[in-house]
Design an enzyme around this catalytic site. Structure first.
Site, PDB file in Angstrom:
ATOM      1  N   ARG A  41      22.923  19.362  78.528  1.00  0.00           N
ATOM      2  CA  ARG A  41      25.093  19.225  78.768  1.00  0.00           C
ATOM      3  C   ARG A  41      25.808  19.751  79.723  1.00  0.00           C
ATOM      4  O   ARG A  41      26.511  18.853  80.223  1.00  0.00           O
ATOM      5  CB  ARG A  41      25.738  20.131  77.416  1.00  0.00           C
ATOM      6  CG  ARG A  41      24.732  19.071  75.803  1.00  0.00           C
ATOM      7  CD  ARG A  41      25.673  19.378  74.935  1.00  0.00           C
ATOM      8  NE  ARG A  41      25.257  19.548  73.630  1.00  0.00           N
ATOM      9  CZ  ARG A  41      24.036  19.529  72.908  1.00  0.00           C
ATOM     10  NH1 ARG A  41      23.809  20.761  73.697  1.00  0.00           N
ATOM     11  NH2 ARG A  41      23.910  19.280  71.930  1.00  0.00           N
ATOM     12  N   VAL A  68      23.372  13.487  74.608  1.00  0.00           N
ATOM     13  CA  VAL A  68      22.531  12.671  74.144  1.00  0.00           C
ATOM     14  C   VAL A  68      22.836  11.771  73.378  1.00  0.00           C
ATOM     15  O   VAL A  68      22.301  10.956  73.042  1.00  0.00           O
ATOM     16  CB  VAL A  68      20.769  13.284  73.987  1.00  0.00           C
ATOM     17  CG1 VAL A  68      19.912  13.639  74.846  1.00  0.00           C
ATOM     18  CG2 VAL A  68      20.768  14.048  72.723  1.00  0.00           C
ATOM     19  N   TYR A 158      16.244  18.775  59.856  1.00  0.00           N
ATOM     20  CA  TYR A 158      15.654  18.996  60.796  1.00  0.00           C
ATOM     21  C   TYR A 158      14.433  18.243  60.559  1.00  0.00           C
ATOM     22  O   TYR A 158      13.491  17.148  61.452  1.00  0.00           O
ATOM     23  CB  TYR A 158      15.209  20.790  61.041  1.00  0.00           C
ATOM     24  CG  TYR A 158      14.191  20.972  62.175  1.00  0.00           C
ATOM     25  CD1 TYR A 158      15.094  20.577  63.606  1.00  0.00           C
ATOM     26  CD2 TYR A 158      13.441  21.165  61.912  1.00  0.00           C
ATOM     27  CE1 TYR A 158      14.516  20.865  64.385  1.00  0.00           C
ATOM     28  CE2 TYR A 158      12.227  20.962  63.049  1.00  0.00           C
ATOM     29  CZ  TYR A 158      13.023  21.139  65.057  1.00  0.00           C
ATOM     30  OH  TYR A 158      12.197  21.228  65.875  1.00  0.00           O
ATOM     31  N   ALA A 160      13.151  15.105  58.409  1.00  0.00           N
ATOM     32  CA  ALA A 160      13.698  14.268  58.451  1.00  0.00           C
ATOM     33  C   ALA A 160      14.070  13.666  60.232  1.00  0.00           C
ATOM     34  O   ALA A 160      13.376  12.817  60.222  1.00  0.00           O
ATOM     35  CB  ALA A 160      15.262  13.839  57.889  1.00  0.00           C
ATOM     36  N   SER A 161      14.678  14.261  60.752  1.00  0.00           N
ATOM     37  CA  SER A 161      14.892  14.069  62.445  1.00  0.00           C
ATOM     38  C   SER A 161      13.326  13.924  63.050  1.00  0.00           C
ATOM     39  O   SER A 161      13.145  13.166  63.739  1.00  0.00           O
ATOM     40  CB  SER A 161      15.876  14.335  62.935  1.00  0.00           C
ATOM     41  OG  SER A 161      15.361  16.550  63.248  1.00  0.00           O
ATOM     42  N   LYS A 162      12.359  14.718  62.789  1.00  0.00           N
ATOM     43  CA  LYS A 162      11.480  15.277  63.208  1.00  0.00           C
ATOM     44  C   LYS A 162      10.529  14.154  62.961  1.00  0.00           C
ATOM     45  O   LYS A 162       9.776  13.768  63.321  1.00  0.00           O
ATOM     46  CB  LYS A 162      11.389  16.408  63.832  1.00  0.00           C
ATOM     47  CG  LYS A 162      11.637  17.725  64.522  1.00  0.00           C
ATOM     48  CD  LYS A 162      11.423  17.224  65.603  1.00  0.00           C
ATOM     49  CE  LYS A 162      12.313  18.462  66.750  1.00  0.00           C
ATOM     50  NZ  LYS A 162      12.508  17.986  67.703  1.00  0.00           N
ATOM     51  N   ILE A 191       7.329  28.370  67.714  1.00  0.00           N
ATOM     52  CA  ILE A 191       7.324  28.931  69.220  1.00  0.00           C
ATOM     53  C   ILE A 191       8.461  29.259  69.723  1.00  0.00           C
ATOM     54  O   ILE A 191       9.541  29.714  69.011  1.00  0.00           O
ATOM     55  CB  ILE A 191       7.439  27.710  70.541  1.00  0.00           C
ATOM     56  CG1 ILE A 191       6.205  25.846  69.892  1.00  0.00           C
ATOM     57  CG2 ILE A 191       7.361  27.371  71.754  1.00  0.00           C
ATOM     58  CD1 ILE A 191       4.647  26.474  70.088  1.00  0.00           C
TER      59      ILE A 191
END
Length: 247
Positions: A41, A68, A158, A160-162, A191
């Protein structure tokens, strides 16, 4: 994949390439011989650190500053940056999480996660595909998540997006494979990044057969493989990096 003659060095675009997994990917691909264009950004100490690390590998670095979620701005900046040279590798790593139980989820939590994680993929990768098709080569590597493979309570937005990214990868691989473009996803589990700093990690690792969180370098290593010559017959796949969390 470093160049062995006087031709330009291969070029990798890492969208969201200055922190966490993205930083590790930028540095690993630089070590592999790629010049790096990373997006963020805005410039920051983190982007300066990546620039220094890339330079230490003897490679060139450029930072592109945009959100984005802003389709018009994303396409303008990318169009100007790659007017003369198409990236050989595009890594989509931009992503955020705003967890909540679905019954209590606010509109903004749904919209912002889907807009960044999924719409951002369309806003940034789609404008580059035509030139990749024209040169009949390239790699597109998308950072998805174990949550996109199996779903997680409290992460309907999250997950759903992935999961959407995984579906996009599989469909796009079918569209562009005949032109020599390989499209794959990497699905990290737990991670060690800032995204998990507020989570009960000590309890969560008990669910992982390897009994530890993964390191960003372990994810970057898989991206490196998918970007290299040894992955030349792999497309439309999801490679999990999760210590056995999802089997």
């Amino acid at each position: 994949m470093a160049n062995s003659d006087n031709s330009p060095a291969p070029l990798a675009l890492v969208i969201g390439g200055c922190t966490g997994i993205g930083k590790a990917v930028s540095l690993r691909l630089a070590a592999d011989g790629f010049d790096i264009v990373a997006t963020s950004r805005k410039s920051s100490a983190a982007s300066a650190e990546v620039a220094s690390g890339v330079a230490a590998c003897g490679r060139q670095f450029r930072l592109l500053e945009f959100d984005v979620c802003d389709r018009e701005r994303s396409r303008q900046v990318l169009g100007e940056a790659f007017a003369q040279q198409t990236p050989d590798v595009v890594v989509y790593n931009a992503g955020i999480a705003q967890d909540n139980l679905f019954v209590f989820m606010e509109n903004s939590q749904w919209d912002q996660v889907l807009d960044t994680n999924l719409n951002g993929f369309f806003n940034t990768v789609q404008p580059l595909v035509f030139s990749m098709l024209a040169q009949r080569r390239g790699r597109i590597i998308v950072i998805s998540s174990a949550s996109g493979q199996t779903g997680q309570a409290g992460q309907v937005n999250y997950s759903a997006s992935k999961a959407g990214l995984i579906g996009s990868v599989k469909a796009l691989a079918r569209e562009v494979g005949r032109k020599g473009i390989l499209v794959n996803a990497v699905a990290p589990g737990l991670i060690a990044t800032d995204m998990i700093k507020d989570l009960p990690v000590n309890e969560m690792v008990k669910l992982i057969p390897l009994h530890r969180a993964g390191e960003v370098e372990e994810v970057a290593g898989v991206v490196s493989f998918l970007a290299g010559k040894d992955a030349s017959y792999i497309t439309g796949q999801v490679i999990a990096v999760n210590g056995g969390l999802v089997i």
